[in-house]
Scaffold this motif. Structure first.
Motif, short mmCIF file in Angstrom:
data_model
loop_
_atom_site.label_atom_id
_atom_site.label_comp_id
_atom_site.label_asym_id
_atom_site.label_seq_id
_atom_site.Cartn_x
_atom_site.Cartn_y
_atom_site.Cartn_z
N MET A 119 0.86 -1.17 0.00
CA MET A 119 0.00 0.00 0.00
C MET A 119 0.90 1.23 0.00
O MET A 119 1.85 1.29 0.76
CB MET A 119 -0.90 -0.05 1.24
N ASN A 120 0.60 2.20 -0.87
CA ASN A 120 1.33 3.46 -0.91
C ASN A 120 0.54 4.53 -0.18
O ASN A 120 -0.69 4.57 -0.29
CB ASN A 120 1.55 3.92 -2.35
N VAL B 42 -8.02 2.44 -10.51
CA VAL B 42 -7.88 1.74 -9.23
C VAL B 42 -8.48 2.59 -8.12
O VAL B 42 -8.49 3.81 -8.19
CB VAL B 42 -6.41 1.41 -8.90
N THR C 142 -3.31 4.29 -2.02
CA THR C 142 -3.58 3.54 -3.24
C THR C 142 -3.00 2.14 -3.11
O THR C 142 -2.20 1.88 -2.21
CB THR C 142 -2.96 4.24 -4.48
N GLU C 143 -3.39 1.28 -3.99
CA GLU C 143 -2.90 -0.09 -4.04
C GLU C 143 -3.22 -0.88 -2.78
O GLU C 143 -2.52 -1.84 -2.46
CB GLU C 143 -1.41 -0.13 -4.36
N ARG D 93 -5.24 -3.62 -0.68
CA ARG D 93 -5.89 -4.88 -1.07
C ARG D 93 -7.40 -4.74 -1.02
O ARG D 93 -8.11 -5.31 -1.84
CB ARG D 93 -5.44 -6.01 -0.16
#
Length: 78
Positions: A1-2, A17, A38-39, A41
């Protein structure tokens, strides 16, 4: 995760996304620290991240999609 700090006025982002925004508020709800995630799960991971960093502060969790944002969670009073 960013994770990165953000300006709450810049939500005009087009992306395929999910983008989450977390706003941690001071006691008077007059100032916040804003983060974009972002990113992740899933939203559960974002909630866990926010809860771990709240440090007694209230927070708002939003999902951002293109030019709109929707509240997912407004945390309870600490």
């Amino acid at each position: 995760m960013n994770v990165r700090g953000v300006d709450p006025r810049d939500i005009e982002v087009e992306t395929p996304v999910p983008i989450y925004r977390v706003y941690f508020w001071n006691e008077e709800r007059t100032r916040s620290d804003e983060y974009e995630l972002t990113e992740a799960r899933n939203v559960g991971e974002v909630i866990d991240w926010a809860e771990a960093r709240a440090a007694g502060r209230r927070y708002d969790l939003m999902v951002v999609d293109r030019q709109a944002a929707w509240y997912l969670i407004r945390s309870d009073e600490p």
